[in-house]
Design a protein around this motif. Structure first.
Motif, PDB file in Angstrom:
ATOM      1  N   MET A   1      -5.447  -6.413  11.961  1.00 52.15           N
ATOM      2  CA  MET A   1      -5.623  -6.126  10.483  1.00 52.15           C
ATOM      3  C   MET A   1      -6.678  -7.382  10.185  1.00 52.15           C
ATOM      4  SD  MET A   1      -3.507  -4.415   8.477  1.00 52.15           S
ATOM      5  CE  MET A   1      -4.682  -3.061   8.891  1.00 52.15           C
ATOM      6  N   LYS A   2      -7.044  -8.026  11.088  1.00 49.78           N
ATOM      7  CA  LYS A   2      -8.194  -9.191  10.748  1.00 49.78           C
ATOM      8  C   LYS A   2      -9.461  -8.263  10.547  1.00 49.78           C
ATOM      9  CE  LYS A   2      -9.982 -13.342  10.801  1.00 49.78           C
ATOM     10  NZ  LYS A   2      -9.809 -14.229   9.593  1.00 49.78           N
ATOM     11  N   ASN A   3      -9.722  -7.362  11.442  1.00 49.36           N
ATOM     12  CA  ASN A   3     -10.831  -6.291  11.270  1.00 49.36           C
ATOM     13  C   ASN A   3     -10.850  -5.707   9.890  1.00 49.36           C
ATOM     14  OD1 ASN A   3     -13.251  -5.268  12.152  1.00 49.36           O
ATOM     15  ND2 ASN A   3     -12.087  -3.467  13.307  1.00 49.36           N
ATOM     16  N   ASN A   4     -10.025  -5.141   9.533  1.00 54.29           N
ATOM     17  CA  ASN A   4      -9.963  -4.707   7.798  1.00 54.29           C
ATOM     18  C   ASN A   4     -10.257  -5.688   6.953  1.00 54.29           C
ATOM     19  OD1 ASN A   4      -9.132  -2.293   8.788  1.00 54.29           O
ATOM     20  ND2 ASN A   4      -7.110  -2.374   8.220  1.00 54.29           N
ATOM     21  N   LYS A   5     -10.021  -7.002   7.148  1.00 55.40           N
ATOM     22  CA  LYS A   5     -10.223  -8.115   6.107  1.00 55.40           C
ATOM     23  C   LYS A   5     -11.603  -8.295   6.109  1.00 55.40           C
ATOM     24  CE  LYS A   5      -8.921 -12.596   4.799  1.00 55.40           C
ATOM     25  NZ  LYS A   5      -7.610 -13.681   4.834  1.00 55.40           N
ATOM     26  N   SER A   6     -12.274  -8.295   7.187  1.00 51.23           N
ATOM     27  CA  SER A   6     -13.953  -8.731   7.200  1.00 51.23           C
ATOM     28  C   SER A   6     -14.631  -7.331   6.711  1.00 51.23           C
ATOM     29  CB  SER A   6     -14.177  -8.891   8.700  1.00 51.23           C
ATOM     30  OG  SER A   6     -13.951  -7.738   9.597  1.00 51.23           O
ATOM     31  N   VAL A   7     -14.230  -6.331   7.109  1.00 44.35           N
ATOM     32  CA  VAL A   7     -14.847  -5.000   6.389  1.00 44.35           C
ATOM     33  C   VAL A   7     -14.810  -5.072   5.060  1.00 44.35           C
ATOM     34  CG1 VAL A   7     -14.609  -2.307   6.251  1.00 44.35           C
ATOM     35  CG2 VAL A   7     -14.615  -3.626   8.429  1.00 44.35           C
ATOM     36  N   PHE A   8     -13.537  -5.246   4.427  1.00 45.32           N
ATOM     37  CA  PHE A   8     -13.434  -5.703   2.978  1.00 45.32           C
ATOM     38  C   PHE A   8     -14.207  -6.491   2.465  1.00 45.32           C
ATOM     39  CE2 PHE A   8      -9.122  -3.164   3.503  1.00 45.32           C
ATOM     40  CZ  PHE A   8      -9.624  -2.279   2.509  1.00 45.32           C
ATOM     41  N   LEU A   9     -14.384  -7.577   3.038  1.00 40.67           N
ATOM     42  CA  LEU A   9     -15.217  -8.735   2.493  1.00 40.67           C
ATOM     43  C   LEU A   9     -16.771  -8.302   2.585  1.00 40.67           C
ATOM     44  CD1 LEU A   9     -13.541 -12.222   3.893  1.00 40.67           C
ATOM     45  CD2 LEU A   9     -13.942 -11.526   1.536  1.00 40.67           C
TER      46      LEU A   9
ATOM     47  N   LEU B   1     -15.348  -2.137  -8.390  1.00 43.82           N
ATOM     48  CA  LEU B   1     -15.077  -1.689  -7.183  1.00 43.82           C
ATOM     49  C   LEU B   1     -15.218  -3.184  -6.083  1.00 43.82           C
ATOM     50  CD1 LEU B   1     -16.766   1.453  -6.782  1.00 43.82           C
ATOM     51  CD2 LEU B   1     -14.592   0.875  -6.966  1.00 43.82           C
ATOM     52  N   ALA B   2     -16.264  -4.114  -6.520  1.00 46.68           N
ATOM     53  CA  ALA B   2     -16.213  -5.408  -5.760  1.00 46.68           C
ATOM     54  C   ALA B   2     -15.199  -6.244  -5.886  1.00 46.68           C
ATOM     55  CB  ALA B   2     -17.427  -6.021  -6.400  1.00 46.68           C
ATOM     56  N   ILE B   3     -14.347  -6.166  -7.208  1.00 54.40           N
ATOM     57  CA  ILE B   3     -13.180  -7.002  -7.355  1.00 54.40           C
ATOM     58  C   ILE B   3     -12.205  -6.226  -6.428  1.00 54.40           C
ATOM     59  CG2 ILE B   3     -11.369  -7.400  -8.882  1.00 54.40           C
ATOM     60  CD1 ILE B   3     -13.716  -7.729 -11.091  1.00 54.40           C
ATOM     61  N   MET B   4     -12.082  -4.989  -6.419  1.00 53.09           N
ATOM     62  CA  MET B   4     -11.168  -4.213  -5.484  1.00 53.09           C
ATOM     63  C   MET B   4     -11.208  -4.509  -4.132  1.00 53.09           C
ATOM     64  SD  MET B   4     -10.501  -0.054  -5.198  1.00 53.09           S
ATOM     65  CE  MET B   4     -12.036   0.098  -4.187  1.00 53.09           C
ATOM     66  N   SER B   5     -12.838  -4.673  -3.669  1.00 51.22           N
ATOM     67  CA  SER B   5     -12.750  -4.889  -2.210  1.00 51.22           C
ATOM     68  C   SER B   5     -12.125  -6.363  -2.000  1.00 51.22           C
ATOM     69  CB  SER B   5     -14.232  -4.760  -2.005  1.00 51.22           C
ATOM     70  OG  SER B   5     -14.370  -3.430  -1.934  1.00 51.22           O
ATOM     71  N   PHE B   6     -12.564  -7.178  -2.731  1.00 48.63           N
ATOM     72  CA  PHE B   6     -12.182  -8.674  -2.454  1.00 48.63           C
ATOM     73  C   PHE B   6     -10.503  -8.581  -2.516  1.00 48.63           C
ATOM     74  CE2 PHE B   6     -16.381  -9.675  -4.079  1.00 48.63           C
ATOM     75  CZ  PHE B   6     -16.937 -10.286  -2.893  1.00 48.63           C
ATOM     76  N   CYS B   7      -9.923  -8.181  -3.420  1.00 52.99           N
ATOM     77  CA  CYS B   7      -8.473  -8.308  -3.440  1.00 52.99           C
ATOM     78  C   CYS B   7      -7.861  -7.281  -2.365  1.00 52.99           C
ATOM     79  CB  CYS B   7      -8.033  -7.490  -4.573  1.00 52.99           C
ATOM     80  SG  CYS B   7      -8.154  -8.207  -6.290  1.00 52.99           S
ATOM     81  N   MET B   8      -8.415  -6.292  -1.620  1.00 52.95           N
ATOM     82  CA  MET B   8      -7.919  -5.562  -0.651  1.00 52.95           C
ATOM     83  C   MET B   8      -8.057  -6.506   0.559  1.00 52.95           C
ATOM     84  SD  MET B   8      -6.229  -2.895  -1.325  1.00 52.95           S
ATOM     85  CE  MET B   8      -6.162  -2.428   0.171  1.00 52.95           C
ATOM     86  N   ALA B   9      -9.325  -7.388   0.570  1.00 52.23           N
ATOM     87  CA  ALA B   9      -9.516  -8.178   1.733  1.00 52.23           C
ATOM     88  C   ALA B   9      -8.174  -9.286   1.881  1.00 52.23           C
ATOM     89  CB  ALA B   9     -10.634  -9.006   1.411  1.00 52.23           C
TER      90      ALA B   9
END
Length: 125
Positions: free
Chosen positions: A1-9, A41-49
């Motif tokens: 899941m660390k990989n998903n966090k960096s993609v979202f960031l 969408l930027a807020i959504m990406s940071f929240c999903m990270a």
């Protein structure tokens, strides 16, 4: 899941830079910022990270965070819509927005509020 966090960031940073560029051009020319959805969408990406590690496990805690975030967002949106109806009243309101701009503003607020509520409830539970 660390990989998903960096993609979202990374996606969040790209969308935030895009939002600043596009909305800055609209605001500097004195127009309504058409790119306000990119901010949401930027807020959504940071929240999903942040939420990616919480949602990795399909347990009842993750389900409760999702349910509570969407449930509370409904009441936030009712409040936003009532405030917008008072402000954008065509007869006495100080703002004049088109239907498209009003819907764009409501959709952007809804996306932002849902994910920010999920972050709040992820920290709370």
């Amino acid at each position: 899941m660390k990989n998903n966090k960096s993609v979202f960031l990374i996606l969040g940073v790209i969308m935030l830079l895009n939002a600043c560029l596009v909305n800055g051009a609209y605001i500097s020319s004195g127009k309504f910022p058409e790119g306000i959805m990119t901010v949401a969408l930027a807020i959504m990406s940071f929240c999903m990270a942040y939420l990616s590690e919480h949602f990795a496990a399909k347990d009842e805690r993750a389900q409760k965070i999702r349910e509570r975030g969407v449930f509370v967002s409904y009441f936030w949106m009712l409040g936003f819509i009532i405030i917008l109806m008072a402000i954008v009243n065509p007869y006495v309101g100080p703002l004049q927005l088109s239907g498209y701009h009003s819907l764009l503003l409501i959709a952007s607020l809804y996306i932002s509020v849902v994910f920010l509520n999920m972050v709040y409830y992820a920290k709370k539970y």
